[in-house]
Design an enzyme around this catalytic site. Structure first.
Site, PDB file in Angstrom:
ATOM      1  N   HIS A 103      14.544 -25.885  -3.762  1.00  0.00           N
ATOM      2  CA  HIS A 103      15.457 -24.654  -3.729  1.00  0.00           C
ATOM      3  C   HIS A 103      15.445 -23.961  -5.343  1.00  0.00           C
ATOM      4  O   HIS A 103      15.600 -22.743  -5.198  1.00  0.00           O
ATOM      5  CB  HIS A 103      16.774 -25.003  -3.241  1.00  0.00           C
ATOM      6  CG  HIS A 103      17.831 -25.474  -4.031  1.00  0.00           C
ATOM      7  ND1 HIS A 103      17.769 -26.814  -4.005  1.00  0.00           N
ATOM      8  CD2 HIS A 103      18.437 -25.036  -5.171  1.00  0.00           C
ATOM      9  CE1 HIS A 103      18.864 -27.146  -4.919  1.00  0.00           C
ATOM     10  NE2 HIS A 103      19.171 -26.049  -5.637  1.00  0.00           N
ATOM     11  N   ASP A 133      14.123 -31.493  -0.216  1.00  0.00           N
ATOM     12  CA  ASP A 133      14.519 -30.500  -1.350  1.00  0.00           C
ATOM     13  C   ASP A 133      13.872 -31.260  -2.680  1.00  0.00           C
ATOM     14  O   ASP A 133      14.721 -31.071  -3.683  1.00  0.00           O
ATOM     15  CB  ASP A 133      16.225 -30.512  -1.613  1.00  0.00           C
ATOM     16  CG  ASP A 133      16.379 -29.316  -2.482  1.00  0.00           C
ATOM     17  OD1 ASP A 133      15.960 -28.322  -2.680  1.00  0.00           O
ATOM     18  OD2 ASP A 133      17.661 -29.436  -2.877  1.00  0.00           O
ATOM     19  N   SER A 207      20.655 -27.978 -10.572  1.00  0.00           N
ATOM     20  CA  SER A 207      19.833 -28.494  -9.692  1.00  0.00           C
ATOM     21  C   SER A 207      18.489 -29.023 -10.258  1.00  0.00           C
ATOM     22  O   SER A 207      17.892 -28.208 -11.292  1.00  0.00           O
ATOM     23  CB  SER A 207      19.535 -27.590  -8.834  1.00  0.00           C
ATOM     24  OG  SER A 207      20.490 -27.437  -7.746  1.00  0.00           O
TER      25      SER A 207
END
Length: 458
Positions: A103, A133, A207
């Site tokens: 993402h 992911d 992230s």
């Protein structure tokens, strides 16, 4: 409660826990010890990532209107805009392999990787997997880069001290400390993943960053948080290192996409009431509801009502955990399966396979007429796995849709039952109906078990 992503030759190894002695601080003097030496060791291998992607949109006269905007999504002039994302990454090989989140970099056209010493490199994605992911990048560097070793996931224990390193809020590289607060985490809000939970503060921009142990080994890639406020509430999630290692191994083997083994089964976690009914002394494992005729587990002798309790000696207690275990083992491996059938414990072996594709599978794409932009195919195990269809699904499924049909409400994964009163059994049936040149259309589709009729005029 909403989930938020924390946005803004091959060298790797899995190291056992016993390789480095670890102790829990007990005295005031021990608690006063600094994390600085560890940070100095691992921080150079954690990078900041800046990605740009082009996003399609429409200029709507009702944009921003709280009521009419929802009804005018298909109107207006098509536009493109550049979307910037900010995240983190971890160098995992000296020759410039960097792991981040899908993402963060998925669909990006321009990716820059910035090291802690402010060196900057262009990077390209060499393997990405939206479901896990994870995205593996290669940076364009001629020198040797610092990197982190991987630690085997099964050696990680709840209560261990960890550091989370990343670029929260775009302020630059920062470090936060905490503990492993949970293992084998999965839920509807977290999607189909399997995570390590930590209370080390993880914020927007973390992230793709590193979750490391006190020996400087990577145990996970920071991925998501559950929050009400938008900031860290001490419930962060990291993708386990074993899955990271499998992505790297597949990239080294030349794969351009991640291939995970296909179980061909569906089931649910065994609770106390189920355990009693199944003749088990305690709740454990996954009771099977359904097996596809081509399931390798079915071919090994398992049937609906059996309970899978372990894979290669590791307990499994949720469907997500089974998929994680299979994913890190990889296609082609022969795995020992412990299961309970008729109240008796059994063991068998299963050879892991990719989801089979039907022979002579053809995707029909309609290029003109009223159904232009529609792509369909006969359902097979490969499409069941890719599109998340029920194991019992049959018939013709939409594999892709664009243009006016997408705006009319069709999505990939819809099973087409009928068009303008004609029954649809094969892609050729869709071709025949599309050739009629009709202006008005009525489509009967099956979506998530619900029958839906779409009516539109083009």
């Amino acid at each position: 409660m909403p989930i938020k992503y924390a946005l803004t030759a091959l060298c790797f190894s899995l190291l056992p826990l016993g390789a480095v002695a670890q102790t829990v601080p007990e005295t005031r003097d021990q608690m006063a010890l600094s994390f600085a030496p560890l940070v100095q060791q691992v921080a150079p291998a954690v990078v900041n990532i800046y990605a740009k992607r082009v996003v399609e949109g429409r200029e709507s006269p009702f944009a921003g209107d709280p009521f009419f905007e929802q009804f005018a999504q298909s109107f207006g002039k098509p536009t493109q805009r550049v979307q910037n994302s900010l995240g983190s990454g971890v160098i995992l090989a000296a020759d410039g392999l960097v792991m981040s989140n899908y993402h963060v970099v998925g669909g990006a056209t321009d990716i820059s990787v910035v090291l802690s010493d402010r060196r900057e490199f262009a990077a390209t994605v060499i393997l990405a997997d939206e479901e896990s992911d994870l995205a593996l990048l290669r940076v364009e560097s001629s020198g040797t880069l610092p990197y982190l070793p991987l630690r085997a996931t099964d050696s990680v224990e709840v209560g261990e001290l960890v550091l989370a390193i990343g670029n929260p809020f775009g302020v630059g590289q920062t470090v936060s400390s905490g503990i492993v607060s949970g293992l084998a985490r999965s839920s509807v809000s977290l999607g189909r993943g399997y995570f390590i939970q930590t209370d080390a503060p993880v914020n927007p921009g973390n992230s793709g960053g590193a979750l490391v142990d006190m020996a400087g080994r990577l145990i996970g890639i920071n991925s998501a948080i559950i929050t009400k406020s938008g900031g860290s509430n001490g419930v962060g999630f990291a993708i386990p290192s074993d899955l990271v290692a499998q992505v790297m191994a597949q990239a080294a083997a030349g794969n351009d996409h991640f291939i995970r083994p296909w179980a061909g089964v569906s089931g649910q976690t065994v609770d106390a009431q189920m355990a009693e009914a199944l003749g088990m002394d305690r709740p454990s494992g996954i009771v099977l509801d359904e097996l596809h005729p081509q399931s390798p587990f079915g071919q090994a002798g398992l049937v609906p009502g059996d309970v899978i309790t372990g894979l290669d000696g590791a307990e499994v207690n949720s469907p997500q955990e089974i998929m994680f275990r299979l994913s890190v083992m990889g296609v082609g491996k022969r795995v020992k399966v412990a299961y309970v059938s008729g109240g008796q414990a059994h063991e068998t072996e299963v050879t892991l396979i990719a989801a089979p594709q039907a022979e002579n599978q053809v995707v029909l794409s309609v290029v003109d007429g009223g159904l232009a932009g529609l792509s369909v195919a006969m359902i097979d195990p490969a499409l069941i796995s890719k599109l998340g269809l029920p194991l019992s699904a049959q018939g013709v499924v939409i594999t892709a849709v664009e243009g006016p049909l997408a705006r009319a409400g069709m999505i990939a994964g819809d099973i087409v039952l009928g068009i303008n009163g004609a029954e649809i059994k094969t892609p050729d049936d869709v071709r025949a109906v599309a050739a009629t040149g009709a202006r008005g259309w009525a489509m009967d589709i099956l979506r998530a078990g619900q029958l839906i009729r779409l009516r539109f005029r083009l």
